[in-house]
Design an enzyme around this catalytic site. Structure first.
Site, short mmCIF file in Angstrom:
data_model
loop_
_atom_site.label_atom_id
_atom_site.label_comp_id
_atom_site.label_asym_id
_atom_site.label_seq_id
_atom_site.Cartn_x
_atom_site.Cartn_y
_atom_site.Cartn_z
N VAL A 108 -58.58 6.59 -15.41
CA VAL A 108 -59.29 5.37 -16.37
C VAL A 108 -60.58 5.14 -15.77
O VAL A 108 -61.78 5.01 -16.76
CB VAL A 108 -58.44 4.22 -16.48
CG1 VAL A 108 -59.27 3.15 -17.42
CG2 VAL A 108 -57.14 4.72 -17.38
N VAL A 144 -63.38 7.91 -16.37
CA VAL A 144 -63.63 8.24 -17.63
C VAL A 144 -64.49 7.12 -18.42
O VAL A 144 -65.39 7.31 -19.00
CB VAL A 144 -62.39 8.31 -18.50
CG1 VAL A 144 -62.67 8.49 -20.08
CG2 VAL A 144 -61.56 9.83 -18.14
N GLU A 145 -63.95 5.79 -17.82
CA GLU A 145 -64.61 4.57 -18.52
C GLU A 145 -66.12 4.46 -18.02
O GLU A 145 -66.88 4.11 -18.68
CB GLU A 145 -63.72 3.43 -18.47
CG GLU A 145 -62.52 3.30 -19.14
CD GLU A 145 -62.87 2.74 -20.42
OE1 GLU A 145 -64.02 2.67 -20.78
OE2 GLU A 145 -61.95 2.95 -21.29
N SER A 146 -66.10 4.67 -16.53
CA SER A 146 -67.56 4.07 -15.99
C SER A 146 -67.94 5.23 -14.96
O SER A 146 -69.22 4.80 -14.45
CB SER A 146 -67.42 2.84 -15.34
OG SER A 146 -66.38 2.82 -14.36
N TYR A 160 -60.52 10.65 -25.78
CA TYR A 160 -60.23 9.54 -24.57
C TYR A 160 -59.02 9.94 -23.99
O TYR A 160 -58.72 10.09 -22.61
CB TYR A 160 -60.28 8.21 -25.37
CG TYR A 160 -60.15 7.16 -23.85
CD1 TYR A 160 -61.13 6.84 -23.04
CD2 TYR A 160 -58.87 6.62 -24.01
CE1 TYR A 160 -60.81 5.87 -22.14
CE2 TYR A 160 -58.80 5.53 -22.92
CZ TYR A 160 -59.54 4.99 -21.96
OH TYR A 160 -59.27 4.31 -21.17
#
Length: 224
Positions: free
Chosen positions: A135, A138-140, A218
């Site tokens: 996560v 993928v997010e940052s 996502y």
């Protein structure tokens, strides 16, 4: 050579070295033994008996150690090659297969980053470490200072809360939020991640994963 044979071979070599050391004394082991066996009671000397007994005792000790070591090792070694392989390839507690979903691995360049913070959050909220890592990637992409156009901040891109650029606070808050969604959807990781990305309101509105291309992409980036 299996582990038991290796131990036996090693111990046998030790035994042979001890035996050779005894033979290489000032009078050979064989000569001393023959002297003792062939000598009459009157001819036997205390010195010959003492040296021979010591050498025999040492040889016996090494031999017994060989047998004991082999016995102890055999109780710990798997019976088959398949069992040995299974033991060697046993996965760690950081499972990548969770509730029927396969969590994709992170890139090699990000391995080890914030590992202690991730481990702490995973244990605290009962969420797989592999999931938190993926996560974050993928997010940052493991950038604690990144801010999206919508205002999402930090490693797991939080929209609310104070001190969101602090890695420890951010990972803890993000994992807590994700754990709440996992519980809300009875362990359905797909719905939990959809809620994390698009909000639980949209999951409820559409009765499942929202038809948003961003949310669907996502999910494919995190799980298989």
């Amino acid at each position: 050579m299996n582990p038991v044979e290796h131990v036996i071979s090693t111990r046998q070599a030790e035994f042979e070295r001890a035996f050779e050391a005894a033979k290489q004394s000032s009078t050979t082991f064989e000569t001393k033994l023959n002297e003792r066996l062939n000598a009459t009671p009157e001819q036997k000397t205390t010195s010959v008996q003492t040296v021979t007994d010591a050498e025999l005792k040492r040889a016996r000790e090494v031999y017994e150690a060989l047998i004991n070591q082999a016995d102890n090792t055999s109780t710990k070694v798997p019976n088959t090659t398949a069992e040995t392989t299974a033991t060697e390839t046993k996965p760690t507690t950081e499972s990548t297969n969770w509730n029927n979903y396969q969590i994709k691995p992170i890139s090699a360049e990000n391995e080890g980053k914030y590992s202690e913070l991730i481990k702490t959050a995973a244990a605290k909220y009962d969420v797989p470490e592999a999931l938190i890592k993926r996560v974050i990637q993928v997010e940052s992409n493991f950038n604690p200072s990144v801010v999206s156009s919508a205002g999402a901040t930090g490693l797991m891109q939080l929209m609310y809360g104070s001190n969101r650029t602090d890695p420890a606070t951010n990972i803890d808050s993000g994992t807590k939020q994700l754990a709440g969604y996992i519980k809300k959807y009875d362990g359905d990781l797909k719905l939990a991640l959809a809620a994390y990305n698009a909000g639980p309101g949209n999951v409820s509105k559409y009765g499942g994963v929202p038809p948003f291309k961003e949310t669907q992409n996502y999910l494919t980036k995190i799980i298989e």
